[in-house]
Design an enzyme around this catalytic site. Structure first.
Site, PDB file in Angstrom:
ATOM      1  N   HIS A   6     -37.350 -10.574 107.837  1.00 56.53           N
ATOM      2  CA  HIS A   6     -38.709 -11.072 108.072  1.00 56.53           C
ATOM      3  C   HIS A   6     -39.367 -10.098 109.036  1.00 56.53           C
ATOM      4  O   HIS A   6     -38.745  -9.655 110.003  1.00 56.53           O
ATOM      5  CB  HIS A   6     -38.634 -12.479 108.670  1.00 56.53           C
ATOM      6  CG  HIS A   6     -39.957 -13.177 108.804  1.00 56.53           C
ATOM      7  ND1 HIS A   6     -41.038 -12.929 107.978  1.00 56.53           N
ATOM      8  CD2 HIS A   6     -40.380 -14.122 109.684  1.00 56.53           C
ATOM      9  CE1 HIS A   6     -42.048 -13.705 108.332  1.00 56.53           C
ATOM     10  NE2 HIS A   6     -41.673 -14.429 109.372  1.00 56.53           N
ATOM     11  N   ASP A  27     -37.053 -16.658 114.262  1.00 55.03           N
ATOM     12  CA  ASP A  27     -37.988 -15.829 115.027  1.00 55.03           C
ATOM     13  C   ASP A  27     -37.910 -16.145 116.516  1.00 55.03           C
ATOM     14  O   ASP A  27     -37.894 -15.245 117.359  1.00 55.03           O
ATOM     15  CB  ASP A  27     -39.419 -16.034 114.521  1.00 55.03           C
ATOM     16  CG  ASP A  27     -39.603 -15.538 113.092  1.00 55.03           C
ATOM     17  OD1 ASP A  27     -38.942 -14.556 112.722  1.00 55.03           O
ATOM     18  OD2 ASP A  27     -40.408 -16.143 112.359  1.00 55.03           O
TER      19      ASP A  27
END
Length: 348
Positions: free
Chosen positions: A124, A100
């Site tokens: 994700h 991320d």
């Protein structure tokens, strides 16, 4: 889509029977899948796609450990392994599988290569769900899709090599081409999913962050440690405490309830164990549910996401992380675990 009954709730799921690998290859026959990132999810998904006959290339920063890992896995520099920007330019489907934090960092360099008709794929929902915080805002003329295997890339690859599939969720955030769904399902089959169930980006990230902090990692470590400490404080040896807390759970009981469910696992334990489990599951439920409720609220308001963004963007993040992991690794419970694992029959 197949209709499945989950305890009275009917869901539409995609299975390999109705969407076989041959169909997935046909859907993606003219696509070049560029896997950006070769850390956690990248290797498992890329290798499974390659072994399943898809056209796959890797985009990774040259000179790092993951570049060398990609080379060791058979990706060839200049042919199937490129710097991130070159792979993104060549790819028609860009699998954005960096962490991320790395997605936020690399996004300005990647976005120019998201030209009309391409697909941007995530595993994700973090970057898109919290786009106001991450700055990851895709152009309107590309598909934005998700396939999220319910496990690590290592598990995905291992189960693929065993001829099994790891279940995945899928979602479509943006359908610019009219082909987003068939692209998504084909990719889900290609990476080795057992079956695919529909979600959206927000639900995926909410459930994923809750699960990671809950029963998948955070809660399980906390509960295991609490029981281990109580046993040790009452005079039990490290070996006895670890075996009763971790080893029996992971090596004996988890395979039983993974196979046929918790009731079947209970039925295959002693009557003493059955009675105690049935009596004590209520108090544990009542004690932990408020924690899960608080956790979910923290996820839903964005606090967990912001905490991750703030922490992971610090220059000393990896050093601090390694310190915390080192403390976990060197705790008595997991030092006992290292000894117990060496004593398993398969290691002797």
């Amino acid at each position: 889509m197949a209709e499945m009954n989950f305890g009275g709730v009917v869901e539409q799921v995609a299975t390999r029977e109705e969407f076989p690998l041959e169909k997935a290859r046909e859907v993606l026959k003219n696509e070049t899948i560029a896997v950006i990132g070769y850390g956690v999810q990248g290797p498992g998904q890329a290798l499974n796609l390659r072994d399943n006959g898809f056209n796959v290339i890797i985009g990774q920063r040259k000179g790092g450990k993951t570049w060398d890992k990609a080379v060791a896995d058979g990706w060839v520099p200049g042919e199937t392994l490129f710097e991130i920007e070159e792979a993104a330019e060549k790819g028609t489907i860009i699998q954005y599988l960096l962490s991320d934090a790395a997605q936020i960092e690399v996004w300005p360099r990647l976005k120019p290569y998201l030209t009309t008709g391409k697909a941007l794929y995530f595993s994700h929902g973090f970057g898109i769900t919290f786009k106001e915080r991450t700055g990851i805002i895709p152009p309107a003329d590309v598909d934005v899709i998700l396939v999220a295997p319910k496990g690590s890339g290592t598990s995905l690859r291992r189960m693929f090599l065993e001829g099994r599939g790891l279940n995945s969720s899928y979602a479509i955030f943006q359908d610019a081409t009219g082909r987003a769904k068939e692209r998504t399902i084909a990719l889900g089959i290609g990476v080795g999913s057992g079956y695919l169930f529909e979600t959206d980006f927000k639900k995926e990230v909410y459930s994923d962050l809750t699960g990671e902090r809950g029963t998948l990692m955070g809660a399980i470590q906390g509960i295991l440690l609490a029981q281990y400490e109580v046993l040790r404080e009452n005079g039990h040896s490290p070996s006895e405490a670890f075996n009763e807390t971790v080893e029996e759970l992971t090596q004996s009981l988890m395979p039983l309830f993974a196979e046929n469910g918790m009731d079947w696992m209970y039925a295959n334990c002693s009557t003493t164990a059955q009675r105690g489990a049935l009596d004590w599951m209520g108090p544990f439920h009542d004690a932990t549910k408020p924690v899960f409720e608080k956790l979910y609220k923290e996820v839903a308001v964005g606090n967990e996401a912001q905490r991750s963004i703030d922490t992971n963007s610090k220059p000393d993040y990896r050093e601090k992380l390694e310190e915390e992991l080192k403390a976990l690794r060197e705790s008595e419970m997991w030092r006992a675990g290292a000894v117990v694992r060496k004593l398993r029959p398969e290691n002797n």
